[in-house]
Design a protein around this motif. Structure first.
Motif, mmCIF file in Angstrom:
data_model
loop_
_atom_site.group_PDB
_atom_site.id
_atom_site.type_symbol
_atom_site.label_atom_id
_atom_site.label_comp_id
_atom_site.label_asym_id
_atom_site.label_seq_id
_atom_site.Cartn_x
_atom_site.Cartn_y
_atom_site.Cartn_z
ATOM 1 N N GLY A 108 0.819 -1.199 0.000
ATOM 2 C CA GLY A 108 0.000 0.000 0.000
ATOM 3 C C GLY A 108 0.857 1.254 0.000
ATOM 4 N N ALA A 110 1.589 4.843 2.353
ATOM 5 C CA ALA A 110 1.391 5.451 3.659
ATOM 6 C C ALA A 110 0.899 6.887 3.532
ATOM 7 N N ARG A 156 -10.472 7.654 6.542
ATOM 8 C CA ARG A 156 -9.284 6.806 6.527
ATOM 9 C C ARG A 156 -8.598 6.883 5.167
ATOM 10 N N GLU A 160 -3.950 2.988 2.701
ATOM 11 C CA GLU A 160 -3.753 2.094 3.840
ATOM 12 C C GLU A 160 -4.977 1.206 4.067
ATOM 13 N N HIS A 163 -5.630 -1.621 1.750
ATOM 14 C CA HIS A 163 -4.705 -2.749 1.857
ATOM 15 C C HIS A 163 -4.816 -3.418 3.223
ATOM 16 N N GLN A 165 -4.592 -2.212 6.185
ATOM 17 C CA GLN A 165 -3.602 -1.746 7.140
ATOM 18 C C GLN A 165 -4.260 -0.749 8.091
ATOM 19 N N ALA A 167 -5.164 2.536 9.322
ATOM 20 C CA ALA A 167 -5.260 3.697 8.439
ATOM 21 C C ALA A 167 -5.341 5.000 9.224
#
Length: 205
Positions: A108, A110, A156, A160, A163, A165, A167
């Motif tokens: 992803g 960031a 969000r 992120e 994927h 993750q 966020a």
């Protein structure tokens, strides 16, 4: 993702065809894909961004050969397999044949957690940044300058959450772009407003 599904301003596809049939569904199975998505969201197996990215990851030939709801269903199938809720072998046994799924998920992107943010009226430029991961910055605004019209509530960051993750929550901005800055043959005086996440924007100095 900079892929086939990002058709805004892409050359060679021509105008969108007119739709005379305004029914939202045209087959009895189509609303089932949305029902499955809502149930998956309740179980924590799905988010809008993860679902979009699952569709983005489909091979071009597969993507173009599917209808809208077929893509949604294939995206949901992909996420169900990746989450461990079901195996591809079990699905194919039940379906009696191959089940289309997306390519594996890559890395992803960031969020920029130290971003200073913008006020209404600020001049901003969209980062000319290309990624193989999930993005909500359409290609036709990359590198273009615009003006912030409104600061929207935080959400969000797609690179992120898409994927799966943890966020970062950041504002989105309603940014006005002059149409002639986006497309050379646009009508003079016309403008386009795009909702852009903070991490995709830099100040115009």
């Amino acid at each position: 993702m900079d892929g086939l599904q990002d058709l805004g301003g892409m050359q060679g596809f021509g105008p969108m065809p007119a739709h005379e049939d305004e029914r939202p569904f045209h087959a009895s199975w189509e609303p089932v894909s949305y029902a499955v998505a809502l149930l998956a969201a309740e179980k924590g197996l799905w988010t809008f961004d993860a679902g979009r990215h699952a569709i983005e990851r489909m091979p071009a030939r597969q993507y173009l050969g599917m209808s809208y709801f077929e893509r949604v269903l294939a995206g949901m199938t992909t996420l169900a397999i990746e989450s461990g809720a079901v195996t591809r072998e079990d699905l194919e046994a039940r379906a009696g044949g191959a089940v289309p799924v997306a390519a594996p998920m890559g890395a992803g992107e960031a969020a920029r957690r130290d971003h200073p943010g913008f006020e209404i009226g600020a001049r901003v430029r969209v980062r000319d940044h290309h990624t193989s991961g999930h993005t909500r910055a359409p290609r036709y605004i990359h590198g273009r300058e615009g003006t912030v019209l409104r600061v929207a509530p935080k959400a969000r960051f797609p690179g992120e959450v898409g994927h799966r993750q943890e966020a970062f929550h950041e504002p989105t901005y309603h940014v006005r772009f002059e149409a002639t800055d986006l497309w050379g043959d646009a009508e003079p005086g016309a403008s386009v407003v795009v909702d852009v996440y903070q991490s995709y924007l830099d100040p115009v100095r």
